[in-house]
Design a protein around this motif. Structure first.
Motif, PDB file in Angstrom:
ATOM      1  N   ILE A 123       0.836  -1.201   0.000  1.00 35.54           N
ATOM      2  CA  ILE A 123       0.000   0.000   0.000  1.00 35.54           C
ATOM      3  C   ILE A 123       0.871   1.250   0.000  1.00 35.54           C
ATOM      4  CG2 ILE A 123      -1.715   1.309   1.295  1.00 35.54           C
ATOM      5  CD1 ILE A 123      -2.781  -1.314   2.371  1.00 35.54           C
ATOM      6  N   MET A 124       0.509   2.201  -0.862  1.00 32.67           N
ATOM      7  CA  MET A 124       1.179   3.496  -0.887  1.00 32.67           C
ATOM      8  C   MET A 124       0.163   4.580  -0.533  1.00 32.67           C
ATOM      9  SD  MET A 124       3.196   5.541  -3.956  1.00 32.67           S
ATOM     10  CE  MET A 124       1.714   5.968  -4.884  1.00 32.67           C
ATOM     11  N   LEU A 125       0.486   5.403   0.468  1.00 34.23           N
ATOM     12  CA  LEU A 125      -0.322   6.555   0.839  1.00 34.23           C
ATOM     13  C   LEU A 125       0.386   7.810   0.357  1.00 34.23           C
ATOM     14  CD1 LEU A 125      -1.100   5.518   4.536  1.00 34.23           C
ATOM     15  CD2 LEU A 125      -2.525   5.112   2.516  1.00 34.23           C
ATOM     16  N   MET A 126      -0.387   8.784  -0.145  1.00 36.96           N
ATOM     17  CA  MET A 126       0.230   9.997  -0.676  1.00 36.96           C
ATOM     18  C   MET A 126      -0.527  11.232  -0.209  1.00 36.96           C
ATOM     19  SD  MET A 126      -1.046   9.990  -4.676  1.00 36.96           S
ATOM     20  CE  MET A 126      -0.298   8.413  -5.069  1.00 36.96           C
ATOM     21  N   ALA A 127       0.216  12.315   0.015  1.00 41.81           N
ATOM     22  CA  ALA A 127      -0.371  13.600   0.382  1.00 41.81           C
ATOM     23  C   ALA A 127       0.554  14.702  -0.110  1.00 41.81           C
ATOM     24  CB  ALA A 127      -0.575  13.708   1.891  1.00 41.81           C
ATOM     25  N   SER A 128      -0.030  15.791  -0.603  1.00 46.33           N
ATOM     26  CA  SER A 128       0.783  16.917  -1.051  1.00 46.33           C
ATOM     27  C   SER A 128      -0.001  18.210  -0.900  1.00 46.33           C
ATOM     28  CB  SER A 128       1.218  16.738  -2.514  1.00 46.33           C
ATOM     29  OG  SER A 128       0.112  16.814  -3.387  1.00 46.33           O
ATOM     30  N   TYR A 129       0.742  19.301  -0.789  1.00 51.24           N
ATOM     31  CA  TYR A 129       0.156  20.635  -0.649  1.00 51.24           C
ATOM     32  C   TYR A 129       0.941  21.581  -1.549  1.00 51.24           C
ATOM     33  CZ  TYR A 129      -1.322  25.038   1.493  1.00 51.24           C
ATOM     34  OH  TYR A 129      -1.814  26.303   1.700  1.00 51.24           O
ATOM     35  N   SER A 130       0.215  22.380  -2.340  1.00 54.87           N
ATOM     36  CA  SER A 130       0.860  23.286  -3.293  1.00 54.87           C
ATOM     37  C   SER A 130       0.325  24.699  -3.140  1.00 54.87           C
ATOM     38  CB  SER A 130       0.618  22.818  -4.736  1.00 54.87           C
ATOM     39  OG  SER A 130       1.132  21.521  -4.957  1.00 54.87           O
ATOM     40  N   ILE A 131       1.208  25.671  -3.318  1.00 52.94           N
ATOM     41  CA  ILE A 131       0.814  27.072  -3.321  1.00 52.94           C
ATOM     42  C   ILE A 131       1.479  27.747  -4.519  1.00 52.94           C
ATOM     43  CG2 ILE A 131       0.427  27.265  -0.839  1.00 52.94           C
ATOM     44  CD1 ILE A 131       3.216  28.487  -0.597  1.00 52.94           C
ATOM     45  N   PRO A 132       0.805  28.735  -5.122  1.00 53.39           N
ATOM     46  CA  PRO A 132       1.403  29.428  -6.267  1.00 53.39           C
ATOM     47  C   PRO A 132       2.558  30.326  -5.849  1.00 53.39           C
ATOM     48  CG  PRO A 132      -0.718  30.402  -5.701  1.00 53.39           C
ATOM     49  CD  PRO A 132      -0.567  29.177  -4.847  1.00 53.39           C
ATOM     50  N   ILE A 133       3.622  30.292  -6.619  1.00 53.45           N
ATOM     51  CA  ILE A 133       4.766  31.179  -6.414  1.00 53.45           C
ATOM     52  C   ILE A 133       4.627  32.402  -7.322  1.00 53.45           C
ATOM     53  CG2 ILE A 133       7.280  31.384  -6.567  1.00 53.45           C
ATOM     54  CD1 ILE A 133       7.410  28.356  -6.050  1.00 53.45           C
ATOM     55  N   THR A 134       4.370  32.152  -8.587  1.00 56.47           N
ATOM     56  CA  THR A 134       4.062  33.216  -9.548  1.00 56.47           C
ATOM     57  C   THR A 134       2.905  32.742 -10.407  1.00 56.47           C
ATOM     58  OG1 THR A 134       5.621  32.401 -11.236  1.00 56.47           O
ATOM     59  CG2 THR A 134       6.468  33.979  -9.622  1.00 56.47           C
ATOM     60  N   GLN A 135       2.130  33.675 -10.931  1.00 59.70           N
ATOM     61  CA  GLN A 135       1.036  33.343 -11.828  1.00 59.70           C
ATOM     62  C   GLN A 135       0.752  34.516 -12.741  1.00 59.70           C
ATOM     63  OE1 GLN A 135      -2.811  32.927  -9.658  1.00 59.70           O
ATOM     64  NE2 GLN A 135      -1.560  33.233  -7.823  1.00 59.70           N
ATOM     65  N   ASP A 136       0.384  34.209 -13.980  1.00 57.44           N
ATOM     66  CA  ASP A 136       0.120  35.250 -14.976  1.00 57.44           C
ATOM     67  C   ASP A 136      -0.951  34.716 -15.918  1.00 57.44           C
ATOM     68  OD1 ASP A 136       0.177  37.431 -16.643  1.00 57.44           O
ATOM     69  OD2 ASP A 136       2.019  36.841 -17.674  1.00 57.44           O
ATOM     70  N   TYR A 137      -2.201  35.039 -15.605  1.00 59.61           N
ATOM     71  CA  TYR A 137      -3.313  34.587 -16.428  1.00 59.61           C
ATOM     72  C   TYR A 137      -3.733  35.704 -17.396  1.00 59.61           C
ATOM     73  CZ  TYR A 137      -3.495  30.795 -13.066  1.00 59.61           C
ATOM     74  OH  TYR A 137      -3.174  29.728 -12.269  1.00 59.61           O
ATOM     75  N   ASN A 138      -4.222  35.291 -18.550  1.00 57.04           N
ATOM     76  CA  ASN A 138      -4.573  36.236 -19.606  1.00 57.04           C
ATOM     77  C   ASN A 138      -5.920  36.895 -19.296  1.00 57.04           C
ATOM     78  OD1 ASN A 138      -2.265  35.395 -21.032  1.00 57.04           O
ATOM     79  ND2 ASN A 138      -3.392  33.717 -21.976  1.00 57.04           N
TER      80      ASN A 138
END
Length: 313
Positions: free
Chosen positions: A267-282
């Motif tokens: 069994i493999m358990l996974m968890a992750s957390y991400s936050i934006p460092i830079t962003q440039d949307y049109n």
């Protein structure tokens, strides 16, 4: 049925439905996490959640905003055909929630499934007494038009990227490279999705996703832990409707990620957390779109294949 471009235009001057057109199911990668270099069959479930905030700065009327949350439960699996060939699949179930001052709505259901085929170009993990091991997978696949893509509210088509699917058959190229020296490793992944036009003559822009994760493998007799830190870059081209470019679509973001994977038996358990460092949307001059935090939880059950030995990191 009104065109999406009309909806976006009117939203600058009157209260109407509006949400970011780069968010949701159409922007994302196809990673399975840092997998064993010795391939095994597996089946698993993964939960993803992401949040976006959109804002329109109106001059003569109150400003508009929309807080959009995208939740997806994915059934995923891999079948090892041989030492060289693998098949992977993802079937998503999504719950998309829009909470704005001019519209509150939710859509849920099956999204667009993905089927990928991978070729194992190299893999040195089967060679004994090596401190340095690496593997390379290259693949191609399809995203099938199964999810609803024309849901409407009050006879107005809901934001395209808020839909469960795209309505188009899309093509995906992918590559996964992992290198490990003793207990330290680096995982590099990249995918490129080429989108086609659906029967409503709408085409999502092609999408690129690239990630790099540095990890440490803490291997114990009864379990193993794999903490990692990484970065992800995602980019989407501008969408078109009947060949015309659409405002407030496409863009790019760079995210930082912290994660952990735990291996207990098969069994493999996974968890992750991400936050934006830079962003440039049109976006146009009055509109603002911001990606917020994202997180992921999952569990995978590994099944030994004829091409695998015991699971190794």
């Amino acid at each position: 049925m009104r065109k999406l471009s009309i909806i976006l235009f009117l939203s600058l001057f009157a209260s109407s439905a509006w949400a970011c057109d780069i968010c949701g199911c159409q922007l994302g990668g196809y990673s399975f996490g840092i997998l064993s270099q010795n391939p095994t069959h597996f089946i698993g479930i993964r939960y993803n959640q992401s949040h976006f905030e959109a804002h329109i700065d109106n001059q003569s009327i109150p400003d508009e905003y929309s807080d959009d949350t995208y939740r997806t439960m994915e059934l995923m699996g891999r079948y090892v055909i041989s030492k060289r060939w693998q098949l992977s699949a993802i079937v998503p179930y999504s719950i998309n929630s829009m909470d704005g001052n001019s519209q509150k709505t939710e859509v849920n259901g099956i999204g667009d499934p993905i089927l990928m085929g991978y070729f194992n170009v190299l893999n040195t993990s089967s060679e004994n007494f090596r401190d340095l091991n690496h593997s390379l997978l290259v693949g191609a696949g399809l995203k099938f038009p199964v999810g609803t893509y024309d849901a409407a509210e009050n006879d107005v088509l809901i934001n395209r990227n808020f839909q469960l699917g795209s309505g188009s058959l899309d093509y995906i190229l992918s590559g996964i490279y992992t290198v490990k020296y003793k207990s330290f490793g680096l995982n590099l992944e990249g995918s490129y999705k080429m989108n086609t036009e659906n029967d409503l003559h709408y085409r999502f822009g092609n999408q690129l996703g690239v990630s790099a994760k540095a990890y440490y493998a803490l291997i114990q007799p009864s379990y193993s832990l794999l903490p990692y830190v990484g970065m992800t870059y995602e980019q989407s081209e501008i969408h078109t409707d009947e060949g015309f470019k659409q405002v407030n679509t496409g863009g790019n973001a760079l995210l930082g990620t912290l994660g952990m994977q735990a291996f207990v038996s098969r069994i493999m358990l996974m968890a992750s957390y991400s936050i934006p460092i830079t962003q440039d949307y049109n976006t146009d001059q009055r509109s603002t779109i911001e990606s917020q935090q994202r997180f992921q939880l999952g569990v995978v059950f590994n099944i030994p294949s004829k091409s695998s030995r015991e699971i190794m990191l």
